[in-house]
Design a protein around this motif. Structure first.
Motif, PDB file in Angstrom:
ATOM      1  N   UNK A  62       0.804  -1.225   0.000  1.00  0.00           N
ATOM      2  CA  UNK A  62       0.000   0.000   0.000  1.00  0.00           C
ATOM      3  C   UNK A  62       0.836   1.275   0.000  1.00  0.00           C
ATOM      4  N   UNK A  63       1.951   1.312   0.707  1.00  0.00           N
ATOM      5  CA  UNK A  63       2.669   2.570   0.907  1.00  0.00           C
ATOM      6  C   UNK A  63       4.106   2.538   0.391  1.00  0.00           C
ATOM      7  N   UNK A  64       4.587   1.410  -0.104  1.00  0.00           N
ATOM      8  CA  UNK A  64       6.004   1.289  -0.433  1.00  0.00           C
ATOM      9  C   UNK A  64       6.442   2.249  -1.526  1.00  0.00           C
ATOM     10  N   UNK A  65       5.656   2.320  -2.602  1.00  0.00           N
ATOM     11  CA  UNK A  65       6.060   3.160  -3.737  1.00  0.00           C
ATOM     12  C   UNK A  65       5.904   4.640  -3.422  1.00  0.00           C
ATOM     13  N   UNK A  66       4.917   4.996  -2.611  1.00  0.00           N
ATOM     14  CA  UNK A  66       4.768   6.403  -2.224  1.00  0.00           C
ATOM     15  C   UNK A  66       5.919   6.846  -1.328  1.00  0.00           C
ATOM     16  N   UNK A  67       6.444   5.932  -0.510  1.00  0.00           N
ATOM     17  CA  UNK A  67       7.545   6.285   0.377  1.00  0.00           C
ATOM     18  C   UNK A  67       8.868   6.389  -0.369  1.00  0.00           C
ATOM     19  N   UNK A  68       9.108   5.519  -1.314  1.00  0.00           N
ATOM     20  CA  UNK A  68      10.405   5.455  -1.989  1.00  0.00           C
ATOM     21  C   UNK A  68      10.398   6.092  -3.378  1.00  0.00           C
ATOM     22  N   UNK A  69       9.229   6.466  -3.901  1.00  0.00           N
ATOM     23  CA  UNK A  69       9.144   6.918  -5.293  1.00  0.00           C
ATOM     24  C   UNK A  69      10.007   8.123  -5.604  1.00  0.00           C
ATOM     25  N   UNK A  70      10.063   9.096  -4.702  1.00  0.00           N
ATOM     26  CA  UNK A  70      10.832  10.317  -4.980  1.00  0.00           C
ATOM     27  C   UNK A  70      12.334  10.033  -5.033  1.00  0.00           C
ATOM     28  N   UNK A  71      12.793   9.057  -4.271  1.00  0.00           N
ATOM     29  CA  UNK A  71      14.208   8.696  -4.325  1.00  0.00           C
ATOM     30  C   UNK A  71      14.520   7.848  -5.550  1.00  0.00           C
ATOM     31  N   UNK A  72      13.584   6.997  -5.961  1.00  0.00           N
ATOM     32  CA  UNK A  72      13.828   6.159  -7.140  1.00  0.00           C
ATOM     33  C   UNK A  72      13.932   6.985  -8.411  1.00  0.00           C
ATOM     34  N   UNK A  73      13.300   8.173  -8.432  1.00  0.00           N
ATOM     35  CA  UNK A  73      13.420   9.038  -9.596  1.00  0.00           C
ATOM     36  C   UNK A  73      14.860   9.480  -9.833  1.00  0.00           C
ATOM     37  N   UNK A  74      15.680   9.475  -8.794  1.00  0.00           N
ATOM     38  CA  UNK A  74      17.050   9.963  -8.885  1.00  0.00           C
ATOM     39  C   UNK A  74      18.056   8.855  -9.187  1.00  0.00           C
ATOM     40  N   UNK A  75      17.581   7.626  -9.382  1.00  0.00           N
ATOM     41  CA  UNK A  75      18.491   6.518  -9.661  1.00  0.00           C
ATOM     42  C   UNK A  75      19.093   6.663 -11.053  1.00  0.00           C
ATOM     43  N   UNK A  76      20.330   6.234 -11.247  1.00  0.00           N
ATOM     44  CA  UNK A  76      20.946   6.305 -12.575  1.00  0.00           C
ATOM     45  C   UNK A  76      20.137   5.502 -13.589  1.00  0.00           C
ATOM     46  N   UNK A  77      19.870   6.062 -14.759  1.00  0.00           N
ATOM     47  CA  UNK A  77      19.014   5.358 -15.717  1.00  0.00           C
ATOM     48  C   UNK A  77      19.645   4.117 -16.324  1.00  0.00           C
ATOM     49  N   UNK A  78      20.973   3.983 -16.255  1.00  0.00           N
ATOM     50  CA  UNK A  78      21.618   2.831 -16.874  1.00  0.00           C
ATOM     51  C   UNK A  78      21.597   1.603 -15.977  1.00  0.00           C
ATOM     52  N   UNK A  79      21.093   1.742 -14.733  1.00  0.00           N
ATOM     53  CA  UNK A  79      20.984   0.602 -13.832  1.00  0.00           C
ATOM     54  C   UNK A  79      19.522   0.358 -13.504  1.00  0.00           C
ATOM     55  N   UNK A  80      19.123  -0.905 -13.338  1.00  0.00           N
ATOM     56  CA  UNK A  80      17.706  -1.192 -13.090  1.00  0.00           C
ATOM     57  C   UNK A  80      17.327  -0.960 -11.639  1.00  0.00           C
ATOM     58  N   UNK A  81      16.034  -0.817 -11.432  1.00  0.00           N
ATOM     59  CA  UNK A  81      15.428  -0.819 -10.105  1.00  0.00           C
ATOM     60  C   UNK A  81      14.693  -2.150  -9.977  1.00  0.00           C
ATOM     61  N   UNK A  82      15.102  -2.974  -9.039  1.00  0.00           N
ATOM     62  CA  UNK A  82      14.620  -4.349  -8.944  1.00  0.00           C
ATOM     63  C   UNK A  82      13.657  -4.470  -7.769  1.00  0.00           C
ATOM     64  N   UNK A  83      12.460  -4.988  -8.050  1.00  0.00           N
ATOM     65  CA  UNK A  83      11.464  -5.293  -7.029  1.00  0.00           C
ATOM     66  C   UNK A  83      11.406  -6.803  -6.867  1.00  0.00           C
ATOM     67  N   UNK A  84      11.753  -7.272  -5.672  1.00  0.00           N
ATOM     68  CA  UNK A  84      11.857  -8.701  -5.402  1.00  0.00           C
ATOM     69  C   UNK A  84      10.704  -9.141  -4.510  1.00  0.00           C
ATOM     70  N   UNK A  85       9.787  -9.930  -5.078  1.00  0.00           N
ATOM     71  CA  UNK A  85       8.694 -10.501  -4.307  1.00  0.00           C
ATOM     72  C   UNK A  85       7.643  -9.534  -3.842  1.00  0.00           C
ATOM     73  N   UNK A  86       7.222  -8.534  -4.644  1.00  0.00           N
ATOM     74  CA  UNK A  86       6.150  -7.642  -4.181  1.00  0.00           C
ATOM     75  C   UNK A  86       4.839  -8.406  -4.060  1.00  0.00           C
ATOM     76  N   UNK A  87       3.971  -8.048  -3.097  1.00  0.00           N
ATOM     77  CA  UNK A  87       2.705  -8.769  -2.926  1.00  0.00           C
ATOM     78  C   UNK A  87       1.739  -8.549  -4.075  1.00  0.00           C
ATOM     79  N   UNK A  88       1.874  -7.440  -4.807  1.00  0.00           N
ATOM     80  CA  UNK A  88       1.034  -7.135  -5.956  1.00  0.00           C
ATOM     81  C   UNK A  88       1.929  -6.809  -7.143  1.00  0.00           C
ATOM     82  N   UNK A  89       1.505  -7.138  -8.362  1.00  0.00           N
ATOM     83  CA  UNK A  89       2.333  -6.789  -9.530  1.00  0.00           C
ATOM     84  C   UNK A  89       2.503  -5.278  -9.631  1.00  0.00           C
ATOM     85  N   UNK A  90       3.713  -4.790  -9.860  1.00  0.00           N
ATOM     86  CA  UNK A  90       3.922  -3.343 -10.020  1.00  0.00           C
ATOM     87  C   UNK A  90       3.144  -2.801 -11.211  1.00  0.00           C
TER      88      UNK A  90
END
Length: 271
Positions: A62-90
Motif C-alpha cells: 500500500x505505501x512502499x512506492x509512495x515512500x520510496x518513489x521520490x528517491x527512485x526518480x534519482x536513480x541512474x538510468x543505466x541501472x535497473x530498479x529491482x522489485x523482489x517478491x512484491x505482494x502485488x504486480x507493479x
C-alpha cells in the motif's frame, strides 16, 4: 600512574599508536527522500547506501512506492530498479507517472522465502542495480544480519519491507522505520532505529500522488484548512470534484427541474 598524552610520546611511538576513534566514519551522503523534515533526521541527510533500510507497515502493498518513489526518480538510468517478491504486480503506468521509467523496473517473483533470500544476496554481491526493494515478511534476525553484511558492498539503495508485528524483533539494519497511512494523503512515520540519538515522536509527510496533484481540490491537500465553497458567477466554469470520505460538502447541487405545465380542464359539454 599518570595518563600518557600522545603529544608527549616520541614521534615514532605516536605514529604507531592506534586510536579507537579511527573506526568512526562520517556518514555518507544519502539520496534525498523528497521530504526535508525526514532528511533532517537521517544521518546522511537522505536514504543511506551500503546498508539495509528496514520498513515496517501494517499492510504490505500500500505505501512502499509512495515512500520510496521520490528517491527512485534519482536513480541512474543505466541501472535497473529491482522489485523482489512484491505482494502485488507493479503497475508500470502508475510508476511512470511518478518518474520511474517502465523499462528500468525489473520484477522478480519467487514463490519460496529461501529463494527470495538467495536472490537478494546474489543481487547485493553483484552490485548490478541502482535500488533493491525486497518484501521479506518471514525473514529472521540472523538472516537480516547476513544481508546487512552483504549490503555494505552495495552502492545503491536497499529497502526491506516487513510487517508491523516485527518491530519488537532484533534487527541488524542500521535504519528502521514504521510507516502508516494518515489522512488526508499523508504518511505518518516513526524512526525506530537510526545511527545517532533516538528520535521520539512521529513525522507527518505529505504524499499526494502525482496523478492527483492537478485535480485534487486544495481543501484536501495536507495541511490546508477547508474553506467554504463559493459558487461561480457564470455557468461556463468547468470543475472536477472528487467525493469526500465523510460528507457531501463540495458536491454540485442537483439542478432545479423546470415547472410542470398544468393541463387545461376538459369541457363538460358532450358533442
Amino acid at each position: 600512574m599518570p595518563l600518557l598524552d600522545a603529544l608527549s610520546l616520541p614521534p615514532t611511538v605516536a605514529a604507531q599508536l592506534w586510536r579507537g576513534d579511527h573506526l568512526v566514519r562520517a556518514p555518507m551522503a544519502g539520496v534525498p527522500t523528497g521530504w526535508d523534515a525526514l532528511d533532517a533526521q537521517l544521518p546522511g541527510k537522505g536514504w543511506p547506501s551500503q546498508c539495509l533500510t528496514e520498513v515496517l507497515q501494517p499492510q504490505a502493498g500500500t505505501l512502499e512506492w509512495r515512500l520510496t518513489g521520490k528517491a527512485l526518480q534519482q536513480c541512474p538510468p543505466h541501472k535497473p530498479v529491482i522489485a523482489l517478491g512484491p505482494p502485488l504486480p507493479p503497475h508500470a503506468s502508475g510508476l511512470a507517472q511518478s518518474g520511474l521509467a517502465p523499462g528500468q523496473l525489473v520484477w522478480i517473483h519467487g514463490s519460496r522465502p529461501q529463494d527470495q533470500l538467495w536472490a537478494l544476496e546474489q543481487l547485493l554481491r553483484a552490485n548490478a542495480a541502482a535500488a533493491l526493494l525486497a518484501w521479506l515478511p518471514q525473514v529472521q534476525p540472523e538472516q537480516i544480519r547476513r544481508l546487512q553484511i552483504s549490503a555494505q558492498q552495495f552502492e545503491g539503495l536497499v529497502f526491506v519491507f516487513r510487517p508491523e508485528s516485527s518491530r519488537h524483533q532484533a534487527s541488524a539494519a542500521p535504519l528502521r522505520l514504521l510507516v502508516r497511512s494518515s489522512q488526508p494523503w499523508s504518511l505518518q512515520l516513526e524512526l525506530l532505529k537510526r545511527r545517532g540519538p533516538v528520535y521520539e515522536g512521529t513525522l507527518e509527510l505529505p504524499a499526494v500522488p502525482p496523478s492527483l496533484q492537478a485535480v485534487l481540490p486544495a481543501r484536501l491537500w495536507p495541511g490546508t484548512v477547508p474553506q467554504p465553497a463559493t459558487l461561480p458567477s457564470t455557468t461556463s466554469t468547468r470543475a472536477i470534484l472528487l467525493p469526500d470520505h465523510d460528507s457531501d460538502l463540495g458536491r454540485p447541487a442537483a439542478p432545479t427541474p423546470p415547472p410542470r405545465r398544468q393541463r387545461a380542464p376538459q369541457s363538460s359539454l358532450q358533442h
